[in-house]
Scaffold this motif. Sequence first.
Motif, mmCIF file in Angstrom:
data_model
loop_
_atom_site.group_PDB
_atom_site.id
_atom_site.type_symbol
_atom_site.label_atom_id
_atom_site.label_comp_id
_atom_site.label_asym_id
_atom_site.label_seq_id
_atom_site.Cartn_x
_atom_site.Cartn_y
_atom_site.Cartn_z
ATOM 1 N N SER A 142 36.319 40.312 33.805
ATOM 2 C CA SER A 142 36.175 41.206 32.651
ATOM 3 C C SER A 142 35.295 42.408 32.973
ATOM 4 O O SER A 142 34.927 43.173 32.075
ATOM 5 C CB SER A 142 35.573 40.440 31.464
ATOM 6 O OG SER A 142 36.399 39.363 31.098
ATOM 7 N N LEU A 143 34.937 42.561 34.252
ATOM 8 C CA LEU A 143 34.005 43.622 34.652
ATOM 9 C C LEU A 143 34.562 45.001 34.333
ATOM 10 O O LEU A 143 35.670 45.343 34.730
ATOM 11 C CB LEU A 143 33.706 43.509 36.146
ATOM 12 C CG LEU A 143 32.499 44.312 36.643
ATOM 13 C CD1 LEU A 143 31.212 43.767 36.038
ATOM 14 C CD2 LEU A 143 32.418 44.260 38.164
ATOM 15 N N GLN A 144 33.767 45.791 33.615
ATOM 16 C CA GLN A 144 34.150 47.148 33.243
ATOM 17 C C GLN A 144 33.334 48.202 33.983
ATOM 18 O O GLN A 144 33.832 49.287 34.262
ATOM 19 C CB GLN A 144 33.984 47.342 31.734
ATOM 20 C CG GLN A 144 34.861 46.427 30.900
ATOM 21 C CD GLN A 144 34.568 46.539 29.421
ATOM 22 O OE1 GLN A 144 33.809 47.413 28.977
ATOM 23 N NE2 GLN A 144 35.152 45.657 28.627
ATOM 24 N N LYS A 145 32.066 47.879 34.289
ATOM 25 C CA LYS A 145 31.184 48.839 34.948
ATOM 26 C C LYS A 145 30.522 48.186 36.154
ATOM 27 O O LYS A 145 29.894 47.138 36.031
ATOM 28 C CB LYS A 145 30.109 49.341 33.974
ATOM 29 C CG LYS A 145 30.680 50.070 32.767
ATOM 30 C CD LYS A 145 29.570 50.599 31.872
ATOM 31 C CE LYS A 145 30.152 51.348 30.675
ATOM 32 N NZ LYS A 145 29.097 51.906 29.799
ATOM 33 N N LEU A 146 30.669 48.832 37.313
ATOM 34 C CA LEU A 146 30.059 48.335 38.544
ATOM 35 C C LEU A 146 29.219 49.445 39.169
ATOM 36 O O LEU A 146 29.740 50.514 39.493
ATOM 37 C CB LEU A 146 31.141 47.870 39.524
ATOM 38 C CG LEU A 146 30.659 47.455 40.917
ATOM 39 C CD1 LEU A 146 29.673 46.303 40.832
ATOM 40 C CD2 LEU A 146 31.851 47.076 41.799
ATOM 41 N N HIS A 147 27.917 49.170 39.316
ATOM 42 C CA HIS A 147 26.991 50.119 39.934
ATOM 43 C C HIS A 147 26.407 49.459 41.182
ATOM 44 O O HIS A 147 25.804 48.384 41.090
ATOM 45 C CB HIS A 147 25.851 50.484 38.974
ATOM 46 C CG HIS A 147 26.300 51.238 37.765
ATOM 47 N ND1 HIS A 147 25.682 52.392 37.337
ATOM 48 C CD2 HIS A 147 27.301 51.030 36.889
ATOM 49 C CE1 HIS A 147 26.289 52.836 36.245
ATOM 50 N NE2 HIS A 147 27.276 52.021 35.960
ATOM 51 N N ILE A 148 26.571 50.102 42.326
ATOM 52 C CA ILE A 148 25.988 49.609 43.575
ATOM 53 C C ILE A 148 25.088 50.696 44.131
ATOM 54 O O ILE A 148 25.511 51.842 44.302
ATOM 55 C CB ILE A 148 27.067 49.243 44.606
ATOM 56 C CG1 ILE A 148 28.023 48.187 44.037
ATOM 57 C CG2 ILE A 148 26.429 48.724 45.880
ATOM 58 C CD1 ILE A 148 29.156 47.829 44.983
ATOM 59 N N SER A 149 23.846 50.342 44.413
ATOM 60 C CA SER A 149 22.908 51.321 44.982
ATOM 61 C C SER A 149 22.152 50.679 46.127
ATOM 62 O O SER A 149 21.977 49.461 46.182
ATOM 63 C CB SER A 149 21.930 51.822 43.918
ATOM 64 O OG SER A 149 21.162 50.754 43.394
ATOM 65 N N TYR A 150 21.727 51.533 47.045
ATOM 66 C CA TYR A 150 20.916 51.078 48.175
ATOM 67 C C TYR A 150 19.685 51.957 48.219
ATOM 68 O O TYR A 150 19.778 53.162 48.487
ATOM 69 C CB TYR A 150 21.699 51.171 49.489
ATOM 70 C CG TYR A 150 20.969 50.562 50.672
ATOM 71 C CD1 TYR A 150 20.898 49.186 50.808
ATOM 72 C CD2 TYR A 150 20.344 51.357 51.612
ATOM 73 C CE1 TYR A 150 20.218 48.613 51.868
ATOM 74 C CE2 TYR A 150 19.668 50.801 52.680
ATOM 75 C CZ TYR A 150 19.606 49.424 52.805
ATOM 76 O OH TYR A 150 18.933 48.860 53.854
#
Length: 434
Positions: free
Chosen positions: A245-253
């Motif tokens: 159901s994932l709508q928003k994915l934020h990946i940061s380094y």
Amino acid sequence: MSLQAPSKLLELAGQSLLRDEAMAIPALGELPTELFPPLFMEAFTKRRSKTLTAMVQAWPFPCLPLGFLMLTPDRKTLRAVLEGLDVLLAQKVRPSGCKLQVLDLRKDEIFRSMWSGAPVRSPQAMSQRQTGDDCPGTQRQWPLKVVIDFLSTCDSKQEKKFLKYVFEWAQQREDLVHLCCKQVMILGLQTPSVKKFLDMVELKCVQKLYLDMVELECDQDVKMCNFSEVYELGRFVPYLAQMKSLQKLHISYTFEDNYTWIEKPEPEKVGQVVARVASTFLKLDKLQELSLFSVCFLQDHLDQLVRCLKTPLETFQMTECRFSESEMKHLFLCPSMHQLKELNLSGIILSDVNLEPFQTLLENAAATLQVLILKDCCITDAQLSVILPALSSCHQLITLNLRGNRISKAVLENLLRHTVSGLRLVGYPVPEEC
């Protein structure tokens, strides 16, 4: 001398009841519905545990939005609420006046309106959240749903103990309580408590996921960049694959410029990680927003990731990264980018990139694009002139940010003539002549 507004009769009645818990508890059955929220808040603030326990058992609304009252979590008052829920869960037939289905522990401003009676922007969405109908994670019917956000970044020990207490309570009643987590924010993936939590909740319910892979710090003076976090991302993929159901994915380094490499990434291993993430994207058919911040390990692998986006995105953000012209071309021409509402490429150096594919992207997204942020991209006069015709066709555009680019006064004036009509928020660079 200022005169204070007189208290409402209902408020006075509630305050009177709380002075004597022995009198208040038997009277709950006859209490007007509109008096429950203010009386509950009063009892919660004054830590009247017995009254709280009794009020939960008689709660006349589908949802008890407790989150914003828990800004300073107190285990005693929380325990009083959970004890009331235990009584309800033990009953085969609930009291006639009790309608409670959802305990919402999110610190959400929207739910203030339920308590205060203020108008809500989306009554339909509000109704869904109150009854739990907005939960797509499972089709099973549960006597009670507990909704909570998981933030591994919370600094307060008290708040961490609060989360742990709720998780353990729900886990002990897993046949009766559905622990529903809409938003997950993780700082570092290797923490045992994070994996324990992910194994506990129904991951199908997660709609927002924030992953921040941080640098290692040995001391205050030396910053060290360790790509073991990137490999750890590969171990996270099985969890990501369950978040249907994932709508928003934020990946940061997150790392600073004055770092020292203590482990250089092996291209083949990084490629394997990206391949596993990309294949997982095929299962995320509800994904609307993808944000990549300073994810240097994606260099040479961006097109591999973008090709696997199954559905059109509404928001794409990619900042502070360096990519080849070939990768950028694949990105700009990807079909999943054709219905964007927001595009943010801040810090992506575009000065040496052919922007004709980007012009095609603007043409394809012209009917939907509302926000375009190209801050600090080193865009030149010639490049802006190339994309200007497509930019002027984006009639839905309301926000445009071009700060930090090397644009002359003449080109800026031309830009103003072609784009200013529908814009509400604009960030223009200082002309080179100035």
